[in-house]
Write an enzyme that holds these catalytic residues in place. Structure first.
Site, PDB file in Angstrom:
ATOM      1  N   LYS A 262       0.846  -1.194   0.000  1.00 53.61           N
ATOM      2  CA  LYS A 262       0.000   0.000   0.000  1.00 53.61           C
ATOM      3  C   LYS A 262       0.882   1.244   0.000  1.00 53.61           C
ATOM      4  O   LYS A 262       1.666   1.470   0.921  1.00 53.61           O
ATOM      5  CB  LYS A 262      -0.896   0.003   1.237  1.00 53.61           C
TER       6      LYS A 262
ATOM      7  N   ASP B  32      -0.265  -1.102  -4.756  1.00 60.29           N
ATOM      8  CA  ASP B  32      -1.588  -0.468  -4.720  1.00 60.29           C
ATOM      9  C   ASP B  32      -1.410   0.997  -4.353  1.00 60.29           C
ATOM     10  O   ASP B  32      -1.120   1.340  -3.200  1.00 60.29           O
ATOM     11  CB  ASP B  32      -2.479  -1.167  -3.691  1.00 60.29           C
TER      12      ASP B  32
ATOM     13  N   GLU C   1      -1.836  -1.131  -9.031  1.00 62.46           N
ATOM     14  CA  GLU C   1      -3.288  -1.082  -8.836  1.00 62.46           C
ATOM     15  C   GLU C   1      -3.763   0.366  -8.639  1.00 62.46           C
ATOM     16  O   GLU C   1      -3.229   1.096  -7.803  1.00 62.46           O
ATOM     17  CB  GLU C   1      -3.659  -1.927  -7.613  1.00 62.46           C
TER      18      GLU C   1
ATOM     19  N   ASP D  88      -9.213  -0.803 -10.213  1.00 62.36           N
ATOM     20  CA  ASP D  88      -9.918  -1.305  -9.032  1.00 62.36           C
ATOM     21  C   ASP D  88     -11.121  -0.424  -8.737  1.00 62.36           C
ATOM     22  O   ASP D  88     -12.244  -0.720  -9.139  1.00 62.36           O
ATOM     23  CB  ASP D  88      -8.964  -1.361  -7.839  1.00 62.36           C
TER      24      ASP D  88
ATOM     25  N   LYS E   2     -14.638  -7.015  -7.149  1.00 61.35           N
ATOM     26  CA  LYS E   2     -14.941  -7.153  -5.725  1.00 61.35           C
ATOM     27  C   LYS E   2     -16.457  -7.231  -5.543  1.00 61.35           C
ATOM     28  O   LYS E   2     -17.191  -6.414  -6.112  1.00 61.35           O
ATOM     29  CB  LYS E   2     -14.368  -5.986  -4.925  1.00 61.35           C
TER      30      LYS E   2
END
Length: 363
Positions: free
Chosen positions: A161, A189, A217, A242, A266
């Protein structure tokens, strides 16, 4: 099987480690659990998690949406998922996490009605899949330590992250890549944290340093589809969409415009398995690979997501690690995780036997 009742409840899921989501420190997950009852005694289970900064839903709004939809679903036949989800999607805009909870319970019941595991009903390509594990934003030393700990536990894919400061992001990614052994996949990400030109500069720097990043991402804001395309067109590293994919309509725009190399699906964003399958089919038709991701779901949502991930041949990656963030497992049955491998049960539906600590919400 006819649906005769729907009960809404919640379970307390304290996290083993708190983390920051936006400006909010999160210490526990707000998990809403749905139980759908049929006239023959079968019960389907689904769940939703509140992520207000992503889906716009709070625990209270999820509960309210399910209550609103409940009278429209009671009396319907479980086998008519197509008809039920058309009613659900027409009756209520957005509220995708609430819809996902209902959707999961229906698919759980569908598997039970045919006496087969859900993953076989959805395609049955395989019964297990490996998942990455997230290394949350922290100091460089902490992130390196957490990465090494994850590798010791058997993970071969790490998702870092970042997205807070370009220089810091590059320094931390570099430090982690130097600390880990060869053969470990690094996924980055950016959490919508970079501007398009900035993203290109950062990614090219990572490429020039030879850090071997598997993919990046969501480098830019979810709404900035043109910016996402700019990044994809100007770097060699693959780009995964995403937050830009919130359901079939937005997925169609991303796929049609070819603005990303990969798409993350998701259940909480797409509105459940019914819509997730539509997204997968669009991507598969146009030869865009997909990854099954998650928000902060318990084993209920992870089992449902993994059931689709293993069922489809072009679902080449998964990011389904949230089960490891909880102090305890409240779900009896469902998916089993060993190391970085998620294996689906051979019991009908989701294979979930009991939800411990279920507290019914009256009303």
């Amino acid at each position: 099987m006819e649906i005769v009742d729907i009960k809404i409840g919640e379970i307390d899921l304290p996290l083993s480690k708190s983390y920051t989501r936006g400006c909010i420190v999160v210490k526990e997950s707000e998990e809403i659990v749905v139980k759908v009852f049929t006239e023959c005694g079968e019960v389907g289970v689904g769940s939703a998690v509140a992520t207000p900064n992503i889906t716009g839903e709070t625990k209270e709004s999820i509960i309210g949406a399910i209550r609103y939809l409940r009278p429209l679903i009671i009396g319907q036949k479980v086998e008519n998922i197509e008809g039920i989800m058309k009613i659900v999607n027409k009756a209520l805009m957005f509220n995708n996490s609430a819809k996902a909870a209902i959707d999961m319970a229906l698919y759980d019941l569908m598997g039970k009605s045919f006496g087969v595991p859900l993953y076989k009903l959805l395609g049955g390509h395989q019964n297990s899949i490996s998942t990455s594990i997230t290394i949350n934003f922290a100091s460089t030393e902490e992130m390196v330590s957490n990465a090494l700990e994850a590798i010791m536990k058997g993970y071969s894919s790490l998702k870092l992250k970042v997205g807070y400061d370009a220089a810091t992001d590059i320094a931390r990614i570099t430090a982690i890549r130097k600390a880990i052994r060869k053969g470990i996949n690094l996924r980055i990400d950016a959490n919508q944290g970079w501007r398009p030109k900035e993203a290109v500069k950062i990614i090219r720097t990572l490429e020039d340093l030879g850090l071997d990043i598997e993919f990046i991402e969501q480098p830019v804001k979810a709404w900035d589809v043109e910016g996402l395309q700019y990044v994809t067109d100007h770097v060699a590293t693959e780009i995964l969409a995403d937050e830009s994919v919130l359901g079939p309509p937005s997925a169609f725009k991303v796929i049609k415009s070819n603005v990303a190399d990969l798409i993350s699906i998701k259940l909480m964003k797409s509105g459940g398995l019914h819509n997730a399958i539509k997204i997968y089919d669009m991507a598969d038709t146009t030869d865009i690979r997909t990854m099954m991701g998650c928000m902060l779901e318990s084993k209920i949502g992870i089992t449902a997501a993994a059931s689709l991930a293993v069922a489809k041949i072009n679902m080449i990656q998964s990011d389904l690690d949230t089960m490891f963030t909880y102090n305890s497992d409240h779900i009896i049955g469902g998916a089993n995780i060993s190391g970085d491998t998620i294996t689906l049960p051979e019991k009908p539906g989701l294979g979930i036997e009991e939800v411990l600590g279920f507290k019914e919400i009256k009303g």
